[in-house]
Design a protein around this motif. Structure first.
Motif, PDB file in Angstrom:
ATOM      1  N   LEU A  12      12.209   4.735  -0.635  1.00 33.16           N
ATOM      2  CA  LEU A  12      12.014   3.832   0.500  1.00 33.16           C
ATOM      3  C   LEU A  12      10.794   4.237   1.327  1.00 33.16           C
ATOM      4  CD1 LEU A  12      15.702   3.379   1.759  1.00 33.16           C
ATOM      5  CD2 LEU A  12      14.311   1.734   0.490  1.00 33.16           C
ATOM      6  N   GLY A  13      10.538   5.546   1.386  1.00 37.75           N
ATOM      7  CA  GLY A  13       9.390   6.030   2.140  1.00 37.75           C
ATOM      8  C   GLY A  13       8.086   5.942   1.382  1.00 37.75           C
ATOM      9  N   VAL A  14       8.140   6.118   0.066  1.00 36.49           N
ATOM     10  CA  VAL A  14       6.914   6.153  -0.716  1.00 36.49           C
ATOM     11  C   VAL A  14       6.288   4.771  -0.858  1.00 36.49           C
ATOM     12  CG1 VAL A  14       7.732   5.752  -3.093  1.00 36.49           C
ATOM     13  CG2 VAL A  14       5.863   7.374  -2.676  1.00 36.49           C
ATOM     14  N   VAL A  15       7.104   3.718  -0.765  1.00 39.69           N
ATOM     15  CA  VAL A  15       6.566   2.357  -0.874  1.00 39.69           C
ATOM     16  C   VAL A  15       5.556   2.070   0.245  1.00 39.69           C
ATOM     17  CG1 VAL A  15       7.141  -0.102  -0.712  1.00 39.69           C
ATOM     18  CG2 VAL A  15       8.479   1.385  -2.199  1.00 39.69           C
ATOM     19  N   PRO A  16       5.930   2.238   1.531  1.00 35.23           N
ATOM     20  CA  PRO A  16       4.914   2.021   2.572  1.00 35.23           C
ATOM     21  C   PRO A  16       3.836   3.104   2.596  1.00 35.23           C
ATOM     22  CG  PRO A  16       6.948   2.806   3.551  1.00 35.23           C
ATOM     23  CD  PRO A  16       7.258   2.499   2.113  1.00 35.23           C
ATOM     24  N   TYR A  17       4.222   4.352   2.282  1.00 37.31           N
ATOM     25  CA  TYR A  17       3.243   5.435   2.350  1.00 37.31           C
ATOM     26  C   TYR A  17       2.140   5.276   1.306  1.00 37.31           C
ATOM     27  CZ  TYR A  17       1.081  10.009   1.970  1.00 37.31           C
ATOM     28  OH  TYR A  17       0.160  11.028   1.911  1.00 37.31           O
ATOM     29  N   ALA A  18       2.535   5.175   0.041  1.00 32.76           N
ATOM     30  CA  ALA A  18       1.543   5.044  -1.027  1.00 32.76           C
ATOM     31  C   ALA A  18       0.806   3.721  -0.926  1.00 32.76           C
ATOM     32  CB  ALA A  18       2.221   5.180  -2.394  1.00 32.76           C
ATOM     33  N   GLY A  19       1.544   2.652  -0.607  1.00 22.24           N
ATOM     34  CA  GLY A  19       0.902   1.352  -0.478  1.00 22.24           C
ATOM     35  C   GLY A  19      -0.162   1.354   0.604  1.00 22.24           C
ATOM     36  N   ARG A  30      -3.367  -5.320  -3.397  1.00 18.79           N
ATOM     37  CA  ARG A  30      -3.867  -3.945  -3.244  1.00 18.79           C
ATOM     38  C   ARG A  30      -2.752  -3.028  -2.744  1.00 18.79           C
ATOM     39  NH1 ARG A  30      -8.793  -1.909  -3.177  1.00 18.79           N
ATOM     40  NH2 ARG A  30      -9.786  -3.946  -3.019  1.00 18.79           N
ATOM     41  N   PHE A  31      -1.978  -3.517  -1.776  1.00 20.24           N
ATOM     42  CA  PHE A  31      -0.853  -2.739  -1.254  1.00 20.24           C
ATOM     43  C   PHE A  31       0.202  -2.533  -2.338  1.00 20.24           C
ATOM     44  CE2 PHE A  31       3.316  -2.344   0.707  1.00 20.24           C
ATOM     45  CZ  PHE A  31       3.098  -1.400   1.696  1.00 20.24           C
ATOM     46  N   LEU A  32       0.501  -3.580  -3.099  1.00 21.06           N
ATOM     47  CA  LEU A  32       1.516  -3.497  -4.143  1.00 21.06           C
ATOM     48  C   LEU A  32       1.113  -2.504  -5.231  1.00 21.06           C
ATOM     49  CD1 LEU A  32       4.162  -4.517  -5.349  1.00 21.06           C
ATOM     50  CD2 LEU A  32       2.872  -6.398  -6.414  1.00 21.06           C
ATOM     51  N   ALA A  33      -0.156  -2.484  -5.593  1.00 21.54           N
ATOM     52  CA  ALA A  33      -0.622  -1.544  -6.620  1.00 21.54           C
ATOM     53  C   ALA A  33      -0.405  -0.106  -6.172  1.00 21.54           C
ATOM     54  CB  ALA A  33      -2.105  -1.783  -6.921  1.00 21.54           C
ATOM     55  N   GLY A  34      -0.693   0.181  -4.903  1.00 27.14           N
ATOM     56  CA  GLY A  34      -0.476   1.524  -4.378  1.00 27.14           C
ATOM     57  C   GLY A  34       0.995   1.887  -4.319  1.00 27.14           C
ATOM     58  N   SER A  35       1.826   0.936  -3.884  1.00 33.06           N
ATOM     59  CA  SER A  35       3.263   1.187  -3.795  1.00 33.06           C
ATOM     60  C   SER A  35       3.864   1.454  -5.171  1.00 33.06           C
ATOM     61  CB  SER A  35       3.972  -0.013  -3.155  1.00 33.06           C
ATOM     62  OG  SER A  35       3.554  -0.179  -1.817  1.00 33.06           O
ATOM     63  N   LEU A  36       3.508   0.658  -6.149  1.00 32.39           N
ATOM     64  CA  LEU A  36       4.036   0.836  -7.504  1.00 32.39           C
ATOM     65  C   LEU A  36       3.569   2.162  -8.108  1.00 32.39           C
ATOM     66  CD1 LEU A  36       3.621  -2.788  -8.894  1.00 32.39           C
ATOM     67  CD2 LEU A  36       5.768  -1.610  -8.387  1.00 32.39           C
ATOM     68  N   ALA A  46      -9.046  10.575   4.822  1.00 31.00           N
ATOM     69  CA  ALA A  46      -8.392  11.054   6.038  1.00 31.00           C
ATOM     70  C   ALA A  46      -7.756   9.889   6.794  1.00 31.00           C
ATOM     71  CB  ALA A  46      -9.399  11.774   6.930  1.00 31.00           C
ATOM     72  N   CYS A  47      -8.472   8.774   6.884  1.00 31.44           N
ATOM     73  CA  CYS A  47      -7.924   7.580   7.535  1.00 31.44           C
ATOM     74  C   CYS A  47      -6.699   7.076   6.780  1.00 31.44           C
ATOM     75  CB  CYS A  47      -8.981   6.478   7.598  1.00 31.44           C
ATOM     76  SG  CYS A  47     -10.382   6.842   8.685  1.00 31.44           S
ATOM     77  N   ALA A  48      -6.781   7.118   5.461  1.00 33.29           N
ATOM     78  CA  ALA A  48      -5.648   6.691   4.634  1.00 33.29           C
ATOM     79  C   ALA A  48      -4.446   7.597   4.868  1.00 33.29           C
ATOM     80  CB  ALA A  48      -6.039   6.711   3.155  1.00 33.29           C
ATOM     81  N   PHE A  86      -3.294   3.928  -0.391  1.00 34.05           N
ATOM     82  CA  PHE A  86      -4.222   3.376  -1.372  1.00 34.05           C
ATOM     83  C   PHE A  86      -4.920   2.124  -0.834  1.00 34.05           C
ATOM     84  CE2 PHE A  86      -1.875   5.891  -4.597  1.00 34.05           C
ATOM     85  CZ  PHE A  86      -2.967   6.452  -5.257  1.00 34.05           C
ATOM     86  N   PHE A  87      -4.174   1.302  -0.097  1.00 32.93           N
ATOM     87  CA  PHE A  87      -4.753   0.096   0.489  1.00 32.93           C
ATOM     88  C   PHE A  87      -5.878   0.457   1.459  1.00 32.93           C
ATOM     89  CE2 PHE A  87      -4.898  -2.691   4.198  1.00 32.93           C
ATOM     90  CZ  PHE A  87      -5.265  -3.893   3.621  1.00 32.93           C
ATOM     91  N   THR A  88      -5.594   1.406   2.356  1.00 31.54           N
ATOM     92  CA  THR A  88      -6.586   1.798   3.362  1.00 31.54           C
ATOM     93  C   THR A  88      -7.821   2.403   2.715  1.00 31.54           C
ATOM     94  OG1 THR A  88      -4.818   2.230   4.967  1.00 31.54           O
ATOM     95  CG2 THR A  88      -6.982   3.204   5.421  1.00 31.54           C
ATOM     96  N   TYR A  89      -7.607   3.331   1.784  1.00 28.88           N
ATOM     97  CA  TYR A  89      -8.740   3.984   1.126  1.00 28.88           C
ATOM     98  C   TYR A  89      -9.580   2.974   0.349  1.00 28.88           C
ATOM     99  CZ  TYR A  89     -11.436   7.214  -1.758  1.00 28.88           C
ATOM    100  OH  TYR A  89     -12.458   7.886  -2.373  1.00 28.88           O
ATOM    101  N   GLY A  90      -8.928   2.145  -0.455  1.00 28.46           N
ATOM    102  CA  GLY A  90      -9.654   1.175  -1.265  1.00 28.46           C
ATOM    103  C   GLY A  90     -10.400   0.157  -0.427  1.00 28.46           C
ATOM    104  N   THR A  91      -9.776  -0.296   0.650  1.00 23.50           N
ATOM    105  CA  THR A  91     -10.409  -1.288   1.513  1.00 23.50           C
ATOM    106  C   THR A  91     -11.621  -0.710   2.225  1.00 23.50           C
ATOM    107  OG1 THR A  91      -8.292  -2.426   1.886  1.00 23.50           O
ATOM    108  CG2 THR A  91     -10.054  -2.836   3.471  1.00 23.50           C
ATOM    109  N   LEU A  92     -11.472   0.473   2.811  1.00 27.01           N
ATOM    110  CA  LEU A  92     -12.602   1.110   3.506  1.00 27.01           C
ATOM    111  C   LEU A  92     -13.755   1.395   2.553  1.00 27.01           C
ATOM    112  CD1 LEU A  92     -10.739   3.653   5.840  1.00 27.01           C
ATOM    113  CD2 LEU A  92     -11.887   1.533   6.508  1.00 27.01           C
ATOM    114  N   LYS A  93     -13.426   1.864   1.358  1.00 21.08           N
ATOM    115  CA  LYS A  93     -14.460   2.180   0.387  1.00 21.08           C
ATOM    116  C   LYS A  93     -15.217   0.924  -0.049  1.00 21.08           C
ATOM    117  CE  LYS A  93     -15.237   4.565  -3.995  1.00 21.08           C
ATOM    118  NZ  LYS A  93     -14.614   5.328  -5.102  1.00 21.08           N
ATOM    119  N   ASN A  94     -14.491  -0.148  -0.307  1.00 21.63           N
ATOM    120  CA  ASN A  94     -15.136  -1.388  -0.726  1.00 21.63           C
ATOM    121  C   ASN A  94     -16.005  -1.988   0.381  1.00 21.63           C
ATOM    122  OD1 ASN A  94     -14.081  -1.259  -3.263  1.00 21.63           O
ATOM    123  ND2 ASN A  94     -12.578  -2.896  -3.001  1.00 21.63           N
ATOM    124  N   LYS A  95     -15.511  -1.936   1.617  1.00 20.50           N
ATOM    125  CA  LYS A  95     -16.298  -2.455   2.742  1.00 20.50           C
ATOM    126  C   LYS A  95     -17.586  -1.651   2.912  1.00 20.50           C
ATOM    127  CE  LYS A  95     -13.429  -5.690   4.002  1.00 20.50           C
ATOM    128  NZ  LYS A  95     -13.795  -7.123   3.815  1.00 20.50           N
TER     129      LYS A  95
END
Length: 309
Positions: free
Chosen positions: A178-185, A116-122, A215-217, A188-197
């Motif tokens: 270098l910044g967009v990898v952790p930021y986007a990852g 999930r993190f990798l998909a957001g980073s890419l 907002a949390c993302a 998207f990870f936070t949003y997708g995880t919270l939404k699925n939960k």
């Protein structure tokens, strides 16, 4: 897919087109909303002046009194020229990367946090790479005054080409990636995880819930990459501000030496805690809303689903 579970009967080109349109709308709406705060943040990022909420407010007031209300949105035309294709590409790339990696499709892989993190980073790397010159133009317009040679997008490109050639359009690209990898990852990870939960416990989330998840993302994403955001802004605007910011390491070293850790690497972060959650929340929530609306229309209208395509 987070936004495609009930639209499996749509063709792939329809999924891509609706994602592009929804992403463009989401990006434009989010960035226009927080444009004055964004301009204020950039101005402090590229200068040695220490940041405070009072100084940020004074900058907004001075800009308004000196150049008028619309000056608060100075550089927003460059932002729109960038953010519309950027957001469209980013959200669409995210869906496609999730599809490739099996996120939210394959039962065994959908809860894999690394995927999930990798998909957001890419997705972030894809969109940033394709629209970077527009990001540089937006930053340069934000820190200059209307009467200077960076007053329009065309002038920015012409001046940059004249001064630095093609390399000038990618100044600050490395810290950006270098910044967009952790930021986007992380976003998207936070949003997708919270939404699925939430869906597991309560069913399909409302627009307000999506806004909160976004907002949390935004908060988590900003905190993971902010120093590199400072670096890219310094490198992007070095020819305007007069600073010597040629490499990532050199810029980090110079900032720390001259401004220290807090005032250098995290200048304006508190403003990002305000504008970041607003922008990302609006972006994710409006994307989901517009995407589902468009796909519902397509699914119920035979006019948009020609059999020969």
């Amino acid at each position: 897919m987070e936004n495609g579970d009930s639209y499996t009967d749509l063709k792939n080109y329809q999924l891509v087109i609706t994602s592009l349109v929804a992403g463009a709308v989401a990006g434009a709406l989010a960035k226009t909303t927080i444009a004055p705060l964004d301009r204020t943040k950039i101005n402090f990022q590229v200068r040695h002046e220490t940041y405070s909420a009072k100084k940020a407010w004074n900058f907004l007031v001075t800009s308004y009194r000196t150049d008028g209300f619309l000056s608060l949105w100075r550089g927003n035309s460059a932002t729109m020229a960038r953010i519309i294709p950027y957001a469209a590409i980013q959200f669409t790339a995210h869906e496609q990367w999730k599809r490739v990696l099996g996120v939210d499709v394959d039962t065994e892989k959908q809860d894999d946090p690394e995927r999930r993190f990798l998909a957001g980073s890419l997705a972030g790397v894809t969109s940033q790479s394709m629209t970077y010159p527009l990001d540089l133009a937006r930053a340069r317009m934000a820190v200059t005054r209307g009467q200077e040679s960076y007053s329009t997008l065309i002038q920015v490109f012409a001046t940059t080409w004249k001064e630095s050639g093609i390399k000038g359009f990618y100044r600050g690209y490395i810290p950006t990636i270098l910044g967009v990898v952790p930021y986007a990852g992380t976003s998207f990870f936070t949003y997708g995880t919270l939404k699925n939960k939430y869906k597991e416990q309560f069913g399909e989330p409302s627009a307000v819930a999506n806004l909160v998840f976004g907002a949390c993302a935004g908060i988590t994403g900003q905190c993971t990459s902010y120093p590199l955001d400072i670096v890219r802004r310094r490198m992007q605007t070095a020819n305007i501000t007069g600073g010597e910011y040629k490499t990532v390491y050199g810029t980090l070293k110079k900032i720390y030496k001259e401004e220290g850790l807090k005032n250098g690497y995290f200048k304006g972060l508190s403003m990002n805690w305000i504008k970041g959650p607003i922008a990302v929340g609006i972006s994710f929530a409006s994307y989901d809303y517009v995407l589902n609306l468009l796909r519902t229309i397509l699914k119920s209208s035979s006019f948009f689903t020609p059999k020969d395509l």
